[in-house]
Design a protein around this motif. Structure first.
Motif, short mmCIF file in Angstrom:
data_model
loop_
_atom_site.label_atom_id
_atom_site.label_comp_id
_atom_site.label_asym_id
_atom_site.label_seq_id
_atom_site.Cartn_x
_atom_site.Cartn_y
_atom_site.Cartn_z
N LEU A 214 56.86 -6.52 12.98
CA LEU A 214 57.03 -5.10 13.32
C LEU A 214 58.31 -4.56 12.70
CD1 LEU A 214 55.97 -4.81 17.07
CD2 LEU A 214 54.56 -4.72 15.01
N PRO A 215 58.21 -3.42 12.03
CA PRO A 215 59.42 -2.77 11.50
C PRO A 215 60.15 -2.02 12.61
CG PRO A 215 57.51 -1.40 11.04
CD PRO A 215 56.99 -2.66 11.72
N PRO B 168 51.73 -4.71 0.95
CA PRO B 168 52.15 -5.15 2.29
C PRO B 168 51.99 -6.66 2.49
CG PRO B 168 50.90 -3.11 2.43
CD PRO B 168 50.78 -3.58 1.01
N GLU B 169 50.90 -7.22 1.98
CA GLU B 169 50.68 -8.66 2.11
C GLU B 169 51.77 -9.45 1.39
OE1 GLU B 169 47.01 -11.88 1.58
OE2 GLU B 169 46.76 -9.81 0.94
N VAL B 170 52.18 -8.96 0.23
CA VAL B 170 53.25 -9.63 -0.54
C VAL B 170 54.52 -9.69 0.30
CG1 VAL B 170 54.75 -9.45 -2.57
CG2 VAL B 170 52.30 -8.90 -2.77
N PHE B 171 54.95 -8.55 0.81
CA PHE B 171 56.26 -8.48 1.47
C PHE B 171 56.24 -9.02 2.89
CE2 PHE B 171 56.76 -5.25 -1.95
CZ PHE B 171 57.75 -5.93 -2.65
N PHE B 172 55.12 -8.88 3.62
CA PHE B 172 55.03 -9.52 4.93
C PHE B 172 55.20 -11.03 4.80
CE2 PHE B 172 52.28 -5.90 6.73
CZ PHE B 172 53.33 -5.40 7.50
N ARG B 173 54.58 -11.62 3.78
CA ARG B 173 54.64 -13.08 3.62
C ARG B 173 56.06 -13.58 3.51
NH1 ARG B 173 50.78 -17.28 0.84
NH2 ARG B 173 52.15 -19.08 0.89
N HIS B 174 56.94 -12.76 2.93
CA HIS B 174 58.30 -13.21 2.66
C HIS B 174 59.32 -12.55 3.58
CE1 HIS B 174 57.12 -15.64 -0.77
NE2 HIS B 174 56.25 -14.68 -1.02
N GLY B 175 58.85 -11.99 4.70
CA GLY B 175 59.75 -11.47 5.70
C GLY B 175 60.46 -10.19 5.33
N ARG B 176 59.99 -9.51 4.27
CA ARG B 176 60.57 -8.21 3.90
C ARG B 176 59.72 -7.13 4.57
NH1 ARG B 176 63.59 -8.21 -1.89
NH2 ARG B 176 64.46 -10.32 -1.75
N ASP B 177 59.87 -7.08 5.88
CA ASP B 177 58.95 -6.29 6.68
C ASP B 177 59.12 -4.79 6.51
OD1 ASP B 177 58.05 -8.75 7.53
OD2 ASP B 177 59.23 -8.73 9.37
N GLU B 178 60.35 -4.34 6.29
CA GLU B 178 60.54 -2.90 6.06
C GLU B 178 59.92 -2.48 4.74
OE1 GLU B 178 61.55 -0.80 8.29
OE2 GLU B 178 62.17 -2.32 9.76
#
Length: 434
Positions: free
Chosen positions: A366-367, A307-317
């Motif tokens: 938020l997704p 989750p930390e990886v993808f939140f950082r790059h705006g891939r929230d889903e």
């Protein structure tokens, strides 16, 4: 213990937080036996110990749950274990009373050690300074000495070719020293790994950070650390990329760059920002998403970074997909409950603190599943906050109490300065879901 509470229009989120909070606090060992350090369980449930890698990754969730004394005591204990006789490696694990875990230590020349952990301790310790503003993270002599040793003495002791990057022996034996956190890496042992390089980069960036300048280093040192981090990033982006494969190498072996699937040695790279932004990074993230579906890790704790990886790059889903995977597992590995707390609060709300500068950045992640999320009694230094987000449309911040004004930047809507006892509502501040 904090009064942190989470509410949401999605009952699943509230249930997940209640489980994670309760289970994480059950791992606290501070008063469990006479002589214990302030500590919590951080490692296999079958081993009554705390491990450096696990403590680093559990620290943000621990802070949100009010376990600042435990974070400080454990990370300081690792810092103290870094000696010249151990060639500046910190030890890998301790029992709760502070004694060395013999399972992973057979002597100063034969103990489990992994290069990423050396830098991870510096990176995550300084991140705790950002969350707490507690000057002990800066002024404590053991910690201050460790930060500099990690990027100076340790590197010099393990840099055989003088390029400023430490190398592992490349034997594949953890007791000799490993280049990567990926212990499932039997194919070709690495001498330099992507995750070691990424956390080296992150430690240098943390030491050179401009906001909150007083990190125990002078201006000239800060500039030198930032220059080193930029050099590492330029070298990585320029020479570790394969255009035909559309990905970065997982590491360097004695045979050259290795491009096979590397798990942590791959995904910790974008987690720290080493891969930057732009087309290369997006193609690399596409590769990670593909491989995670085709060849996911065998151990649940490895998922806890995603989750930390993808939140950082705006891939929230995508971040939400892997956060749900952690939640649904209800796994008893301590890292899971601690990081679920982190991802549900700091991750979904997009919190990036700098308590020493009385500053907080917020950017909703938020997704589509979550229409409303509120976290109450979030501690940023001495400030006690309630943060509520409604989809991507608005954020409301209430400062219950604090030592003075807090500057809050919300998405692209600009900056607000809030006094204790005041509430601000910011609308239309975030990007649309991608």
């Amino acid at each position: 213990m904090s009064d942190l509470a989470v509410t949401s229009d999605l009952g699943y989120v509230e249930d997940a937080f209640a489980w994670a909070r309760k289970r994480a606090l059950e791992w606290v060992q501070t008063d469990a036996a006479a002589g214990n350090l302030p500590s919590y369980w951080a490692g296999y449930p079958s081993r009554p110990m705390f491990y450096s890698r696990d403590v680093c990754h559990q620290a943000t969730g621990a802070h949100l749950l009010g376990l600042d004394a435990e974070n400080l005591a454990m990370i300081r204990h690792f810092a103290r274990s870094s000696t010249s006789g151990r060639k500046w490696y910190p030890l890998w694990a301790f029992h709760f009373d502070g004694s060395i875990a013999g399972l992973d230590y057979h002597g100063d020349e034969h103990f489990v050690r992994e290069i990423p952990a050396v830098f991870d301790l510096t990176y995550r310790a300084l991140e705790q300074y950002d969350w707490t503003g507690d000057r002990r993270w800066i002024d404590d002599p053991d910690l201050a000495a460790y930060y500099l040793r990690s990027v100076e003495d340790f590197v010099a002791a393990h840099d055989s070719d003088g390029d400023g990057i430490p190398e592992a022996p490349g034997t594949g034996d953890l007791f000799d020293g490993a280049a990567t956190y990926n212990e499932q890496d039997p194919e070709t042992p690495l001498i330099i790994a992507g995750d070691g390089l990424a956390l080296h980069y992150a430690a240098l960036r943390a030491l050179g950070k401009e906001r909150g300048k007083d990190r125990g280093v002078g201006k000239a040192q800060r500039e030198r650390f930032l220059e080193r981090s930029e050099r590492i990033q330029a070298e990585f982006q320029g020479n570790w990329w394969d255009e035909s494969l559309g990905r970065f190498a997982r590491g360097l072996s004695r045979n050259g760059l290795e491009f096979s699937w590397g798990l942590e040695s791959h995904w910790i790279v974008p987690m720290t920002g080493l891969s930057g932004h732009g087309v290369q990074n997006e193609r690399f993230l596409d590769y990670l998403e593909q491989e995670l579906e085709l060849r996911p890790p065998a151990n649940i704790e490895a998922f806890s970074y995603l989750p930390e990886v993808f939140f950082r790059h705006g891939r929230d889903e995508s971040a939400w997909r892997w956060l749900r995977h952690l939640i649904d597992s209800r796994d008893d590995y301590p890292e899971i409950s601690f990081t679920v707390v982190q991802h549900l609060v700091a991750g979904l709300l997009g919190l990036v603190p700098d308590a020493a500068s009385a500053y907080l950045s917020i950017d909703s992640h938020l997704p589509a599943d979550i229409g409303l999320l509120s976290a109450d009694h979030v501690r940023i230094g001495e400030w006690d906050l309630r943060i509520t987000q409604v989809a991507r449309q608005s954020t409301e911040i209430t400062v219950h109490s604090g030592p003075g004004p807090l500057t809050v930047a919300v998405g692209s809507a600009g900056v607000r300065t809030l006094e204790p006892g005041r509430t601000a509502r910011v609308t239309s501040q975030t990007k649309d879901p991608s």
